[in-house]
Design a protein around this motif. Structure first.
Motif, PDB file in Angstrom:
ATOM      1  N   LEU A  43       0.808  -1.212   0.000  1.00 30.64           N
ATOM      2  CA  LEU A  43       0.000   0.000   0.000  1.00 30.64           C
ATOM      3  C   LEU A  43       0.846   1.268   0.000  1.00 30.64           C
ATOM      4  CD1 LEU A  43      -2.731  -1.079   2.575  1.00 30.64           C
ATOM      5  CD2 LEU A  43      -3.158  -0.534   0.170  1.00 30.64           C
ATOM      6  N   LEU A  87      -0.271   6.646   0.959  1.00 33.99           N
ATOM      7  CA  LEU A  87      -0.386   5.662  -0.108  1.00 33.99           C
ATOM      8  C   LEU A  87       0.697   5.919  -1.151  1.00 33.99           C
ATOM      9  CD1 LEU A  87      -4.251   5.476  -0.649  1.00 33.99           C
ATOM     10  CD2 LEU A  87      -2.769   3.634   0.188  1.00 33.99           C
ATOM     11  N   TRP A  90      -5.131   5.413  -6.399  1.00 26.18           N
ATOM     12  CA  TRP A  90      -5.701   4.315  -5.620  1.00 26.18           C
ATOM     13  C   TRP A  90      -7.212   4.494  -5.442  1.00 26.18           C
ATOM     14  CZ3 TRP A  90      -3.153   0.098  -3.420  1.00 26.18           C
ATOM     15  CH2 TRP A  90      -1.758   0.135  -3.445  1.00 26.18           C
ATOM     16  N   ALA A 124      -8.432   0.560  -0.643  1.00 26.32           N
ATOM     17  CA  ALA A 124      -7.099   0.617  -0.045  1.00 26.32           C
ATOM     18  C   ALA A 124      -7.205   0.693   1.478  1.00 26.32           C
ATOM     19  CB  ALA A 124      -6.334   1.818  -0.591  1.00 26.32           C
TER      20      ALA A 124
END
Length: 456
Positions: free
Chosen positions: A284, A309, A316, A321
């Motif tokens: 991530l 991130l 994303w 996420a």
């Protein structure tokens, strides 16, 4: 008599001179062969770089499907090699052939029987002995799963393992963009997370005793020519000596390892769950493991998770996420008993994240403001296209005696673990015979030809 001795002496000197000349010729021939091999190696690396560049271009276009092809090492049957053969494969462990250095040994690229392989040379103090080493290898060589690297040979004399060669390096290279490896897009990271979990789940189901990975980290998650991930170094707990396991600070994997294991020395399947959680956070954020759990916790609490991130992965999907981040934090709970089981909890959630985007038609892109955005139309993947074990669209479907269709390698691996029951019903199977499901294979191909993406 003197003349005979003089004549014999002259002959001895002549033979000695000829022997020295022959030795020089042998050395010169070896030098020339080494130079040719080195030149061939440089050419091969250049070609690998060209292929990788083309594949990287394809990888940056999510609408393009790269067909899965078998590695050349798949044609290499498992064999035992002598120490001399191992040395010859990489010119006596030349630094020119070294792929990397690990905590318990070095990895070299080698060529055996016209096939490129990766050779793991364990440190001489690492393995317990030839008999224990061979016993462990006998178990590991039958372990087969689409996301586990295949062992193709060993050398018990030297304590080394031969693996299939992976052309796209390791996950760590892509997260750090090391050695000119490109960053991975977010949808590929979701897929890799599910693939890693699938491989761990398989190892933990091994019979009669589960196989622990023990050293799960981005360096041990390798990528093949199609960016499909395969775990390496699994099962080394069966091979390495107790002295190695008791080392207080295994450098490379220390921050990815279960803190309870580091305190007690006792490893369990939940220890691999902890390491998986750290890998999810690294996917991530693109950040190293040190202090990462606390950093992500603070970011979520302070509502600035989007700021950490990894921007190199693209735009994303924030909700998904965040969902994976919370799952990772549960997996990395300091108390082992509070961590979830891989099956069904972790595997189910990661498959949902992966399939959510695998089912999306990413083929039609909309160019907007210099950015490529996926089209919004979603395509439902028929449930019967998925292997019940891997929860992935089957590539080589086979019907088992329970009537369910599986990925051939997955159901065969289930049998190889010692199971004689159905993975779906838990009832004993009448036989282990498999029948190719040509009709399902045809249906999947037709579905693919209509423009749907099977592999992202």
């Amino acid at each position: 008599m003197v003349e005979k001795l003089t004549s014999l002496g002259a002959k001895v000197n002549e033979c000695s001179r000829e022997r020295q000349e022959a030795l020089l010729e042998v050395k010169e021939t070896r030098r020339k062969l080494a130079a040719v091999e080195e030149q061939n190696y440089r050419i091969l690396k250049q070609k690998d770089a060209e292929i990788q560049h083309l594949q990287n271009c394809l990888l940056s276009m999510p609408g393009v499907q790269i067909p899965i092809s078998s590695s050349s090492s798949n044609n290499l049957e498992f064999s035992e090699y002598s120490c001399e053969e191992i040395k010859a494969a990489n010119f006596d462990f030349s630094d020119n052939f070294k792929l990397g250095e690990g905590d318990y040994g070095n990895l070299y690229r080698g060529k055996i029987r016209q096939t490129i392989v990766a050779v793991k040379i364990l440190k001489e103090t690492a393995f317990q002995g030839r008999q224990d080493f061979q016993t462990g290898i006998d178990i590991l060589k039958v372990v087969r799963h689409p996301h586990l690297i295949r062992i193709v040979g060993d050398c018990s004399e030297r304590g080394c393992i031969l693996y299939e060669y992976m052309s796209n390096g390791c996950l760590a290279d892509h997260l750090s963009c090391k050695n000119a490896f490109p960053p991975l897009p977010w949808y590929a990271r979701f897929r890799i997370a599910a693939e890693v979990c699938s491989a761990l789940q398989y190892l933990h189901s091994f019979m009669p005793d589960p196989i622990f990975h023990g050293y799960l980290k981005p360096h041990n998650i390798l990528l093949d020519e199609n960016y499909v991930c395969k775990l390496s170094d699994f099962g080394l707990f069966r091979l390495l000596s107790k002295d190695v396991h008791s080392e207080s600070e295994p450098k490379g994997a220390f921050f990815n390892m279960d803190p309870e294991y580091l305190r007690s020395g006792e490893y369990s399947t939940k220890s691999d769950v902890y390491s998986l959680g750290i890998v999810l956070l690294e996917l991530l954020t693109g950040k190293p493991a040190l202090g990462l759990v606390k950093e992500v916790e603070r970011a979520l609490q302070n509502a600035h998770f989007d700021k950490i991130l990894d921007p190199s992965a693209g735009d994303w999907p924030f909700a998904e996420a965040t969902q994976m981040a919370y799952l990772a934090l549960v997996c990395t709970d300091p108390e082992r008993k509070k961590r979830p089981d891989l099956q069904p909890t972790v595997m189910k959630m990661l498959n949902q994240l992966r399939n959510m985007f695998a089912a999306t038609n990413l083929g039609r892109l909309v160019e907007s403001g210099g950015k490529s955005e996926p089209a919004t139309e979603e395509i439902q993947v028929p449930s019967y296209f998925l292997c019940p074990i891997l929860q992935e669209i089957v590539q080589d479907p086979y019907i088992a005696a329970d009537g369910f269709t599986y990925e051939k390698e997955a159901i065969q691996g289930w049998f190889d673990c010692g199971h004689d029951t159905s993975p779906m019903t838990n009832e004993k199977l009448g036989s282990k015979n498999l029948i190719a499901n040509f009709s399902l294979r045809s249906a999947i191909r037709q579905w693919q030809e209509r423009g749907h993406i099977l592999d992202i």
